[in-house]
Design a protein around this motif. Structure first.
Motif, mmCIF file in Angstrom:
data_model
loop_
_atom_site.group_PDB
_atom_site.id
_atom_site.type_symbol
_atom_site.label_atom_id
_atom_site.label_comp_id
_atom_site.label_asym_id
_atom_site.label_seq_id
_atom_site.Cartn_x
_atom_site.Cartn_y
_atom_site.Cartn_z
ATOM 1 N N UNK A 216 12.215 -27.764 -30.110
ATOM 2 C CA UNK A 216 11.607 -29.099 -30.164
ATOM 3 C C UNK A 216 12.027 -29.886 -28.927
ATOM 4 N N UNK A 217 11.162 -30.806 -28.521
ATOM 5 C CA UNK A 217 11.466 -31.662 -27.373
ATOM 6 C C UNK A 217 12.395 -32.803 -27.792
ATOM 7 N N UNK A 218 12.472 -33.083 -29.075
ATOM 8 C CA UNK A 218 13.330 -34.165 -29.594
ATOM 9 C C UNK A 218 14.722 -33.593 -29.882
ATOM 10 N N UNK A 219 15.605 -33.702 -28.870
ATOM 11 C CA UNK A 219 16.917 -33.046 -28.961
ATOM 12 C C UNK A 219 17.816 -33.647 -30.048
ATOM 13 N N UNK B 234 16.402 -26.980 -27.469
ATOM 14 C CA UNK B 234 15.665 -28.125 -26.926
ATOM 15 C C UNK B 234 14.763 -27.636 -25.794
ATOM 16 N N UNK B 235 13.463 -27.807 -25.948
ATOM 17 C CA UNK B 235 12.526 -27.417 -24.879
ATOM 18 C C UNK B 235 11.186 -28.097 -25.110
ATOM 19 N N UNK B 236 10.503 -28.330 -23.991
ATOM 20 C CA UNK B 236 9.151 -28.897 -24.030
ATOM 21 C C UNK B 236 8.179 -27.721 -23.878
ATOM 22 N N UNK B 237 7.318 -27.499 -24.868
ATOM 23 C CA UNK B 237 6.431 -26.323 -24.802
ATOM 24 C C UNK B 237 5.394 -26.432 -23.686
ATOM 25 N N UNK B 238 5.228 -27.631 -23.112
ATOM 26 C CA UNK B 238 4.281 -27.746 -21.998
ATOM 27 C C UNK B 238 4.954 -27.385 -20.662
ATOM 28 N N UNK B 239 6.265 -27.153 -20.679
ATOM 29 C CA UNK B 239 6.973 -26.723 -19.469
ATOM 30 C C UNK B 239 7.163 -25.209 -19.506
ATOM 31 N N UNK B 240 6.534 -24.525 -18.539
ATOM 32 C CA UNK B 240 6.624 -23.054 -18.482
ATOM 33 C C UNK B 240 8.089 -22.608 -18.431
ATOM 34 N N UNK B 241 8.877 -23.256 -17.556
ATOM 35 C CA UNK B 241 10.273 -22.839 -17.368
ATOM 36 C C UNK B 241 11.080 -23.045 -18.646
ATOM 37 N N UNK B 242 10.912 -24.229 -19.260
ATOM 38 C CA UNK B 242 11.711 -24.533 -20.463
ATOM 39 C C UNK B 242 11.353 -23.605 -21.624
ATOM 40 N N UNK C 45 12.613 -20.115 -20.938
ATOM 41 C CA UNK C 45 14.075 -20.159 -21.057
ATOM 42 C C UNK C 45 14.509 -20.136 -22.522
ATOM 43 N N UNK C 46 13.818 -20.913 -23.368
ATOM 44 C CA UNK C 46 14.168 -20.960 -24.797
ATOM 45 C C UNK C 46 13.947 -19.589 -25.434
ATOM 46 N N UNK C 47 12.834 -18.945 -25.094
ATOM 47 C CA UNK C 47 12.543 -17.606 -25.649
ATOM 48 C C UNK C 47 13.637 -16.605 -25.279
ATOM 49 N N UNK D 91 0.860 -20.188 -24.295
ATOM 50 C CA UNK D 91 2.095 -19.598 -23.768
ATOM 51 C C UNK D 91 2.972 -19.057 -24.903
ATOM 52 N N UNK D 92 3.067 -19.829 -25.988
ATOM 53 C CA UNK D 92 3.866 -19.389 -27.140
ATOM 54 C C UNK D 92 3.331 -18.080 -27.713
ATOM 55 N N UNK D 93 2.011 -17.955 -27.764
ATOM 56 C CA UNK D 93 1.389 -16.729 -28.286
ATOM 57 C C UNK D 93 1.675 -15.558 -27.345
#
Ligand SMILES: NC(=O)C1=CN([C@@H]2O[C@H](COP(=O)(O)OP(=O)(O)OC[C@H]3O[C@@H](n4cnc5c(N)ncnc54)[C@H](O)[C@@H]3O)[C@@H](O)[C@H]2O)C=CC1
Ligand SMILES: CCCCC/C=C\C=C\C(=O)C/C=C\C/C=C\CCCC(=O)O
Length: 260
Positions: free
Chosen positions: A36-39, A62-70, A73-75, A113-115
């Motif tokens: 989630x983006x809300x840490x 904590x990650x923003x799904x609209x950020x490729x890097x974040x 990184x979370x995955x 991206x998530x898919x």
């Protein structure tokens, strides 16, 4: 697919429907990583759930799904921590008609991206299995008159998920992709957003939202989360669209290309 000891990822899991997915999966015996983006909210929920279900069973990233890097990184952190991924709920979304590019980046690009990330990791699963649930809305079958971009992203979820499900089946990947279309739920998405951000140039139509709220035909996030489980468990389900609203549950049939 048996849910016990599986590894599930939920985006937008800190509150609302995402939180309901996290909790129902924990109750069924899966281990859950939520993004989630809300840490602050994510950390607080992780602490609460770790106390209830055991510290090793739930993690927050904590990650923003609209950020490729974040998102990538979370995955990576999730796979390092749990070893693999069996179940993916692409749930994070916003209604923001003012910053409509951001709405597309989160609701559409983030979900694609998530898919793709989930497919990339799941294809190496030793049991050859994996289930992806993409969250659309009844707005992805009908429309929200004040929210054309939100509506478009939810239609996109339906079309993308159907096509990728067909590809997965034809490639014998053993991976399944289904779409869930909930009706209106009383969550942060509906209730607390800034009205101008929410509706952008259509904010003069605020009374439409009041009309929806007054109709009182809401569905509960917990009921939607429970209803989603057969899409994960039942291995005959691929490319399905399950609508669940105040009228109940229904698998939706859309036209097929005859030759396919
Ligand atoms: N509330 C409703 O009436 C309906 C909602 N839906 C869908 O259900 C899903 C969940 O919505 P709700 O729980 O109602 O919303 P919500 O606003 O209560 O929760 C959404 C969560 O996603 C997180 N999030 C937002 N942007 C993010 C980003 N860029 N990266 C990571 N996390 C992010 C938020 O911080 C929040 O925790 C969405 O896909 C929504 O479109 C579908 C039908 C009806
Ligand atoms: C009309 C404005 C309602 C507020 C919309 C805000 C968020 C909605 C998120 C959804 O995903 C809503 C889901 C279903 C459709 C909502 C309203 C439809 C209104 C038209 C109708 O009565 O069918």
């Amino acid at each position: 697919m048996d849910l016990k000891n599986k590894v599930a990822v939920v985006t937008g899991g800190a509150q609302g429907l995402g939180r309901a997915f996290v909790e129902v999966l924990l109750k069924q015996g899966s281990n859950v990583a939520f993004i989630d983006v809300n840490e602050p909210l994510g950390k607080e929920l992780k602490a609460t759930l770790a106390e209830e279900y055991g510290p090793g069973r739930v993690e927050f990233y904590a990650a923003d799904v609209s950020s490729k890097e974040e998102f990538i990184g979370a995955f990576k952190k999730i796979v390092d921590r749990f070893g693999h991924i069996d179940i993916m709920y692409n749930n994070a979304a916003v209604v923001n008609e003012n910053d409509w590019e951001k709405t597309i980046a989160i609701n559409m690009t983030g979900l694609v991206r998530g898919t793709y990330l989930a497919l990339q990791y799941m294809k190496d699963n030793p049991d050859g299995k994996g289930a992806i649930i993409n969250i659309s809305s009844t707005a992805g079958l009908c429309y929200v008159p004040t929210a054309p971009i939100y509506t478009a992203t939810k239609y996109a979820v339906v079309g993308f998920s159907r096509a990728i499900a067909a590809v997965a089946m034809k490639s014998n990947l053993g991976l399944r992709i289904n779409t869930l279309c909930p009706g209106v739920m009383k969550t942060n998405l509906l209730s607390s957003s800034n009205i101008e951000d929410h509706f952008g140039q259509f904010s003069q139509l605020e009374e439409l939202k009041e009309m929806v709220l007054e109709r009182n035909d809401f569905v509960k996030p917990e009921d939607v989360a429970m209803a989603s489980l057969p899409l994960v468990i039942d291995e005959s389900k691929n490319g399905k669209i399950l609508k669940i609203d105040a009228d109940g549950m229904e698998f939706i049939s859309l036209p097929e290309i005859p030759a396919m």
